[in-house]
Scaffold this active site. Structure first.
Site, PDB file in Angstrom:
ATOM      1  N   ASP A 304     -80.676  50.936  25.330  1.00 41.93           N
ATOM      2  CA  ASP A 304     -82.122  50.513  24.357  1.00 41.93           C
ATOM      3  C   ASP A 304     -81.515  49.368  23.770  1.00 41.93           C
ATOM      4  O   ASP A 304     -80.414  49.332  23.036  1.00 41.93           O
ATOM      5  CB  ASP A 304     -82.363  51.651  23.563  1.00 41.93           C
ATOM      6  CG  ASP A 304     -83.454  51.240  22.586  1.00 41.93           C
ATOM      7  OD1 ASP A 304     -84.542  51.005  23.159  1.00 41.93           O
ATOM      8  OD2 ASP A 304     -83.336  51.039  21.535  1.00 41.93           O
ATOM      9  N   GLU A 355     -82.520  47.439  28.646  1.00 47.64           N
ATOM     10  CA  GLU A 355     -83.892  47.003  27.961  1.00 47.64           C
ATOM     11  C   GLU A 355     -83.755  45.846  27.372  1.00 47.64           C
ATOM     12  O   GLU A 355     -82.925  45.715  26.017  1.00 47.64           O
ATOM     13  CB  GLU A 355     -84.699  48.148  27.226  1.00 47.64           C
ATOM     14  CG  GLU A 355     -85.755  47.762  26.749  1.00 47.64           C
ATOM     15  CD  GLU A 355     -86.101  47.302  25.254  1.00 47.64           C
ATOM     16  OE1 GLU A 355     -86.892  46.584  24.784  1.00 47.64           O
ATOM     17  OE2 GLU A 355     -85.131  47.687  24.233  1.00 47.64           O
TER      18      GLU A 355
END
Length: 626
Positions: A304, A355
């Site tokens: 992330d 991401e």
């Protein structure tokens, strides 16, 4: 690895299984069974273990500091199932109760004490899956991911979230029914607040108590593998919760975070940034990734907020340029290369996904070529463009047609996942269904068209839970999905369509065997802005191909003609406007023979009826010489 070597490599950033050394472990010393406790707190004045076996602060276990800044002690008092914390006397003299950063399981929130556990080696039954994964990998395989927030997919009758024991019974049959290849979970590591969705972690080895026990999750993963479903987990190595009882300023000084105040504080998210240039932090984080891969047999990690680790100016707060005057966070860059190199060394068949929202750093290029070595990057540009296009009034789509076609210019600059994730259906952005233009009928037609475009476009796929049946309301992290929507015939038909589309994707190698180069796609016509129709070919390594045609406006086009490279008799194998899916067509187009004729660079044409706001996919039934 011996204790001294474990300590040394922890300090050099080369201990990638540091949980085997730090934390609490059952040992035998001088013939006595007990537990050893070790915690890294280099600048603490003192560290004690307190727990129910010490009457908490009544009889604390004193730990002794070694030359590596690790505090250690042994006791015969703890029993499996006991709870404990560390009582850290900081450099200032102030005492703080802290979590064990290497715990595998904490008590239920809001408590943070760690359970004493003797971790048993699981006898896994997923050898066939793991063998196939090692043999075939994932790059030339179908990857169609169902993204799930475990807390809100479905609740128990009393309104409480399901544990993974219940999700094994409920979610896995659903994944099989819906024909997904993988499931991806938003973070499952321990976190203090559900409102963070798991992205503000307090513990990087511990399984979140809300979801059951670590063994429950192991059994879930094994059951997924026995049903031919891969499991991916989100992981947050860039920042962590600033709660004082967790990792924050663990010994009273910057320990896991940067020394520089502005670099340490993530102002946008109210968190603290890891000092990923520090050797011990690198050992800690890479060990966390490997622990989840090895202890739980997961098939991939989605890292992330990679941009926050790559760029010094990504946050909202003040920042200082690097030594070269730029905004590159060199520590983050080299850490991510190291992370991927280590994971790939031990587990080359595990998927590493980033991401990341910028284009300034090569994410999936090899480390040798200056990239970060990830397998995939979320294609945020494609997602933003395509949703903007599908939200617009069809009257204006001819003027914004480049939003649909631009991705073909950069589709293979990276290896991409095409994501419709949780981020797109929250905070007032509306659900995917609600984003679609028009009345309810046209919204469903647009959604079927959109999902078919995602499936046919090069790249792996991801769809957030609830979107598969067109949930109208936004996602709520503390409320289960609107399953009652399925009492509506249109939602039920939408779910049926998504299940069929997912199976269609798995059945056709042309859609996934070559999705990382132009060898797998040939554009037929990307210039038909006036009619807002896009057509292209997807093909596999044997030259078998599908013809994919998308009508982006609600106007049926009879006798619509495209050029094709191969003469033949073609059959329509997917039509998004069939009644069974919520459309108005009772049956597909009939088999159709190509006609000779010059059309752009093609010598053959195919004419058929193109459904309004529909997608039509064709396959050659029989090849003809002319």
């Amino acid at each position: 690895m011996g204790e001294q070597e474990a300590l040394r490599t922890f300090g050099t950033g080369e201990n990638f299984h540091v949980k085997d050394y730090l934390g609490s472990h059952a040992v035998v010393r001088d013939g006595e069974e007990g537990f050893v406790f070790r915690v890294w707190a280099p600048n603490a004045q003192a560290v004690q273990v307190i727990g129910d076996f010490t009457d908490w602060k009544e009889r604390p276990l004193e730990l002794i500091r070694n030359e590596g800044g690790v505090w250690e002690g042994f006791s015969t008092l703890p029993q499996e199932g006991n709870l404990y914390k560390y009582l850290v006397t900081r450099a200032s003299g102030h005492q703080v109760e802290k979590i064990d950063p290497f715990a595998s399981y904490h008590e239920a929130r809001p408590g943070t004490a760690t359970f004493i556990r003797k971790e048993q080696e699981r006898k896994w039954k997923d050898g066939l899956w793991m063998g196939r994964r090692k043999r075939f990998g994932f790059k030339q395989r179908p990857v169609n991911i169902y993204e799930v927030h475990a807390n809100s997919w479905k609740n128990k009758p009393d309104g409480q979230p399901m544990t993974f024991k219940e999700l094994t019974e409920e979610l896995i049959p659903y994944l099989v029914e819906m024909n997904y290849t993988h499931v991806e979970f938003m973070p499952l590591m321990a976190h203090p607040l559900g409102m963070s969705w798991g992205y503000q972690l307090m513990s990087y080895f511990a399984f979140e108590h809300t979801y059951g026990t670590p063994e429950d999750f192991q059994e879930f993963v094994e059951a997924c593998h026995l049903n031919n479903i891969g499991v991916l987990v989100d992981w947050v190595p860039g920042h962590f919760t600033q709660n004082d009882d967790a990792l924050a300023y663990y010994d009273g000084t910057p320990t896991f975070e940067y020394e520089d105040h502005d670099r340490a504080h993530n102002y946008r998210w109210g968190a603290l940034n890891f000092d990923i240039g520090k050797n011990q932090v690198q050992s800690f984080l890479i060990s966390s990734a490997l622990y989840w891969i090895e202890h739980f047999h997961i098939d991939g990690i989605r890292v992330d907020a990679v941009s926050n680790m790559l760029y010094l100016d990504y946050d909202d707060g003040p920042w200082k340029p690097n030594k070269d005057g730029g905004n590159r966070n060199y520590e983050g860059y080299y850490f991510l290369q190291k992370l991927n190199a280590v994971v790939k060394k031990f587990h080359p068949d595990v998927m590493m996904i980033a991401e990341e929202s910028t284009a300034a750093t090569p994410i999936t290029q090899s480390i040798a070529d200056g990239g970060l070595g990830f397998d995939y990057k979320w294609n945020m540009g494609w997602m933003n463009d395509i949703l903007k296009f599908y939200e617009s009034d069809p009257i204006y789509r001819q003027y914004d047609f480049n939003l649909v076609t631009f991705s073909f210019m950069y589709a293979f600059n990276e290896n991409f996942v095409l994501p419709f994730s949780h981020d797109e259906v929250v905070h007032g952005k509306k659900s995917l269904m609600h984003k679609m233009w028009g009345d309810r009928y046209n919204q469903f037609a647009g959604l079927r068209n959109l999902y078919t475009y995602q499936i046919c476009h090069p790249g792996k796929k991801l769809l957030f839970m609830g979107s598969e049946y067109g949930q109208f309301l936004e996602w709520k992290f503390n409320h289960e999905l609107e399953w009652s929507n399925l009492e509506d015939q249109m939602n039920a038909k939408m779910r049926h369509f998504t299940a069929d589309l997912n199976q269609f994707y798995k059945d056709h190698k042309a859609l996934w065997q070559i999705d990382d180069s132009y060898a797998g796609i040939e554009i037929i016509d990307a210039d038909n802005k006036a009619e807002s129709v896009l057509s292209f070919i997807r093909q596999n390594d044997k030259g078998e191909f599908l013809v994919c045609v998308f009508n982006m406006v609600p106007v049926e086009r009879k006798n619509f003609t495209i050029g094709l490279p191969q003469a033949g008799i073609y059959e329509e194998i997917l039509n998004t406007e069939l009644e069974v899916y919520g459309g108005v067509w009772k049956e597909t187009n009939p088999q159709t023979r190509t006609q000779p004729g010059k059309w752009k660079d093609y010598d053959h044409t195919l004419s058929f009826t193109l459904p309004a706001l529909g997608a039509s996919v064709w396959k050659i039934k029989r090849r003809l010489k002319k």
